[in-house]
Design a protein around this motif. Structure first.
Motif, PDB file in Angstrom:
ATOM      1  N   VAL A   1       0.882   8.378  -8.002  1.00  0.00           N
ATOM      2  CA  VAL A   1       1.963   7.439  -7.678  1.00  0.00           C
ATOM      3  C   VAL A   1       2.141   7.277  -6.176  1.00  0.00           C
ATOM      4  O   VAL A   1       2.860   6.381  -5.731  1.00  0.00           O
ATOM      5  CB  VAL A   1       3.286   7.898  -8.314  1.00  0.00           C
ATOM      6  CG1 VAL A   1       3.192   7.832  -9.832  1.00  0.00           C
ATOM      7  CG2 VAL A   1       3.674   9.299  -7.848  1.00  0.00           C
TER       8      VAL A   1
ATOM      9  N   THR B   1       4.203  -1.167  -6.932  1.00  0.00           N
ATOM     10  CA  THR B   1       3.944  -1.581  -8.324  1.00  0.00           C
ATOM     11  C   THR B   1       3.234  -2.924  -8.423  1.00  0.00           C
ATOM     12  O   THR B   1       2.930  -3.381  -9.517  1.00  0.00           O
ATOM     13  CB  THR B   1       5.276  -1.678  -9.082  1.00  0.00           C
ATOM     14  OG1 THR B   1       6.111  -2.653  -8.437  1.00  0.00           O
ATOM     15  CG2 THR B   1       5.981  -0.324  -9.102  1.00  0.00           C
TER      16      THR B   1
ATOM     17  N   TYR C   1      -5.512   6.545  -7.404  1.00  0.00           N
ATOM     18  CA  TYR C   1      -4.408   5.633  -7.100  1.00  0.00           C
ATOM     19  C   TYR C   1      -4.837   4.215  -7.491  1.00  0.00           C
ATOM     20  O   TYR C   1      -5.912   3.753  -7.139  1.00  0.00           O
ATOM     21  CB  TYR C   1      -4.070   5.681  -5.606  1.00  0.00           C
ATOM     22  CG  TYR C   1      -2.879   4.832  -5.219  1.00  0.00           C
ATOM     23  CD1 TYR C   1      -1.580   5.268  -5.457  1.00  0.00           C
ATOM     24  CD2 TYR C   1      -3.047   3.588  -4.606  1.00  0.00           C
ATOM     25  CE1 TYR C   1      -0.478   4.507  -5.112  1.00  0.00           C
ATOM     26  CE2 TYR C   1      -1.952   2.813  -4.255  1.00  0.00           C
ATOM     27  CZ  TYR C   1      -0.667   3.279  -4.507  1.00  0.00           C
ATOM     28  OH  TYR C   1       0.424   2.507  -4.152  1.00  0.00           O
TER      29      TYR C   1
ATOM     30  N   ARG D   1       6.050   5.084  -8.735  1.00  0.00           N
ATOM     31  CA  ARG D   1       4.927   4.590  -7.931  1.00  0.00           C
ATOM     32  C   ARG D   1       5.456   3.884  -6.700  1.00  0.00           C
ATOM     33  O   ARG D   1       6.428   3.123  -6.765  1.00  0.00           O
ATOM     34  CB  ARG D   1       4.073   3.639  -8.780  1.00  0.00           C
ATOM     35  CG  ARG D   1       2.782   3.173  -8.125  1.00  0.00           C
ATOM     36  CD  ARG D   1       2.074   2.213  -9.076  1.00  0.00           C
ATOM     37  NE  ARG D   1       0.893   1.645  -8.466  1.00  0.00           N
ATOM     38  CZ  ARG D   1      -0.333   2.130  -8.601  1.00  0.00           C
ATOM     39  NH1 ARG D   1      -0.511   3.201  -9.328  1.00  0.00           N
ATOM     40  NH2 ARG D   1      -1.361   1.541  -8.019  1.00  0.00           N
TER      41      ARG D   1
END
Length: 621
Positions: free
Chosen positions: A183, A131, A213, A128
């Motif tokens: 991600v 985070t 997302y 990702r």
């Protein structure tokens, strides 16, 4: 969620890792194959039917000893795993965080589920791009969504998942959840990813999957049949510019139908035995289930709610007085031979409604047979090797207790009500034939200074009369008949020299009886006694009885059960009351009214007979 873990590690220095069966709440779970070098665990998710959970390891080979290294129980929120039925069972097969670098569990997962980091050949791991905004959700911890796998080629249009190692060879139903979370923020904004979900070539989604997302979407199924050759395919739609991704997966084998477990009354009665004899405590879990794993000293029937029908404890090291295990009401055979049991044979042993054989041979029992067994032609009794006098049966214990059970063996509700009507008519006729009786309420105390001496052998009732202890013993014939019991004292039947019937109340507030009240019996006293008879006939218990080493007065015991709506627990199992609950409740209401604490609240016998007639019409109508 229940998780059992195993690590052999050659703990017994035999270098032979055992295999055995694992069970939960009387249900088969899985066969465990342990290893000397690797740990092994299994999980099951289900809604327990009772407030206790049992996990058992069952030997399947005589030379291999089962063991368990750890047992964990985690409470999950309602709705986390939505199945079609509350009786569905999820047997863990796989829980994966694809592309993750580390193992994910508590505290990242508040429910302490294990998310294994896994990669698939031909894929790469994507991380990702931010985070900081990842948060835990109820269904999945944020850390399990940080990474995703995608085909190694950016031009690929299909991601293949083949969970063959997790699927049994047979065609079985599986419950799965696939988690998708974008991600790349840019990919989400451009809607670059869009794909379909196919199982064995069949599309299972209605709308294209577009991973969001910052959150996630799932594709799950409550129970789809999969085989070892099943293939899960994520296939791009026509407008997708990036290949599919997959973040996490949960896979469970789905079983439908939980065992109800052995009758709870039977389980509680076994605990009485195990509480007295600790060497029986090594037997744990459901005593009858799964089929084929019944405790060695029991035999059970095959009902949906199994009952224990045979108890085989010959030569089992039992000693002392036998505890009351009368809750095992379905017993047909009891074998307690070759032990060291002593004292008198308990009365309850003759009160099992289905008992056919009772083997008490080679013990140390003494005294006469209890009345429940003496002359009982339905039970084959073996008392060889004891000091038993079979010609002089003993009376059952307790003040005023009467053994009502022979009256109601195998009878119907209608028969019981008819009997009550006959008794009621007799009482009603007797009351109508008697002249009105005075009902003075004379207070007296066991106080020597206030005593009024009577002529020798004479006991009369007068205003403010006092009586000695010896005179009260004579009035009540040594407290022979108990007609009531309450929180402050017991009430005994008595008769004066002039023939007047009286009730004597004895205080419980001091170490010796202090006789504080004496009353001439009235018609409402007969009504109270009739209410006690009603309760005795319904339950098969005496006015005062013992169960599980506790003493109960039938009125207080039955009233608490009925008020709580639990009328079934007081009905003698030998009365055929099924499908006639209205009439049973009617009789119970009559008994409650007859035993009201205040005499003014009790009905008269005319109304009682009228109500009993209505109960009879409910049975025959």
């Amino acid at each position: 969620m229940v998780r059992a873990s195993f690590f052999y590690g050659n703990y017994d220095e035999k270098s032979s890792s055992p295999s055995f069966d694992l069970q939960f709440d009387g249900n088969p779970w899985v066969t465990v194959y342990t290893s000397s070098s690797e740990s092994y665990y299994r999980e099951v998710i289900y809604a327990p039917k009772r407030n206790k959970i049992s996990v058992c390891v069952a030997r399947t080979s005589p030379d291999q000893i089962p063991f368990i290294s750890a047992l964990e129980i985690r409470e999950l929120e309602t709705g986390m795993y939505q199945t079609s039925s509350e009786e569905d069972v999820l047997l863990w097969t796989n829980r994966t965080a694809f592309g993750a670098k580390d193992f994910v569990r508590y505290p990242d997962d508040p429910y302490d589920r294990y998310w294994h980091p896994t990669a698939i050949d031909g894929t790469i791991s994507l991380a990702r791009d931010n985070t900081s905004s990842i948060q835990n959700s109820r269904d999945i911890p944020g850390k399990a969504l940080v990474h995703a796998i995608t085909p190694a080629s950016s031009k690929a249009t299909t991601l293949i998942v083949t969970p063959s190692s997790d699927i049994s060879l047979d065609d079985a139903a599986y419950y799965y959840i696939f988690y998708f979370s974008e991600v790349s923020q840019a990919a989400y904004q451009n809607k670059s990813r869009s794909f379909d979900f196919l199982v064995d070539g069949i599309k299972r989604n209605d709308d294209p999957i577009i991973p969001p997302y910052g959150t996630y979407v799932t594709d799950y199924n409550h129970g789809r049949n999969l085989t070892a050759g099943s293939v899960i395919s994520l296939v791009n739609t026509a407008n997708a510019s990036l290949p599919p991704i997959l973040n996490a997966l949960e896979l469970f084998k789905l079983k439908t139908g939980l065992a109800d477990g052995t009758s709870e009354n039977d389980v509680n009665a076994l605990q009485v035995l195990q509480g007295k004899y600790q060497h029986l405590q090594s037997w744990a879990g459901d005593p009858c289930l799964p089929a084929g794993y019944t405790w060695d000293w029991l035999i059970c029937n095959t009902d949906d709610l199994p009952r224990i029908t045979e108890l085989h404890l010959s030569g089992s090291g039992l000693n002392g007085a036998l505890p009351d295990f009368s809750g095992l009401a379905a017993l047909e055979i009891i074998d307690l031979s070759n032990n060291s049991l002593n004292g008198q044979i308990p009365e309850f042993l003759g009160r099992f409604p289905s008992l056919k054989e009772l083997n008490l041979a080679e013990n140390n029992f003494t005294g006469p047979l209890p009345t429940s067994l003496a002359g009982n032609k339905k039970i084959r009794i073996n008392t060889k090797g004891n000091n038993i006098n079979e010609d002089n049966p003993s009376s059952p214990p307790g003040h005023g207790e009467r053994n009502m059970k022979p009256i109601i063996v195998g009878v119907s509700v209608g028969s019981v009500i008819l009997f009550l009507l006959l008794v009621g008519f007799v009482i009603y006729a007797r009351l109508r034939s008697q002249p009105p009786r005075p009902s003075p309420n004379v207070v007296f105390e066991d106080n020597v200074e206030n005593q009024v001496k009577q002529p020798a052998g004479s006991i009369q009732l007068g205003p403010n009369q006092a009586f000695t202890y010896e005179e009260t013993v004579k009035i009540t014939r040594n407290f022979e008949i108990l007609i009531g019991d309450g929180g402050s004292g017991s009430v005994y039947y008595g008769r004066l020299n002039n023939g007047n019937e009286v009730a004597v109340k004895a205080d419980k507030l001091s170490r010796k009886y202090r006789y504080s009240e004496i009353s001439v019996l009235t018609k409402k006293s007969d009504v109270y006694s009739f209410g006690v008879v009603l309760f005795e006939l319904m339950s098969g218990q005496g006015a005062i009885f013992s169960s599980l080493e506790q003493h109960f007065h039938i009125v207080e015991w039955a009233t608490s059960k009925i008020v709580g709506g639990d009328i079934e627990s007081i009905i003698d199992p030998r009365i055929k009351w099924q499908h006639k609950m209205n009439s049973v409740w009617k009789v119970a209401d009559i008994a409650l009214a007859c035993t009201a604490r205040r005499s003014i609240d009790r009905p008269n016998m005319y109304n009682i007979l009228k109500d009993l007639n209505e109960a009879m019409e409910m049975v025959t109508g």
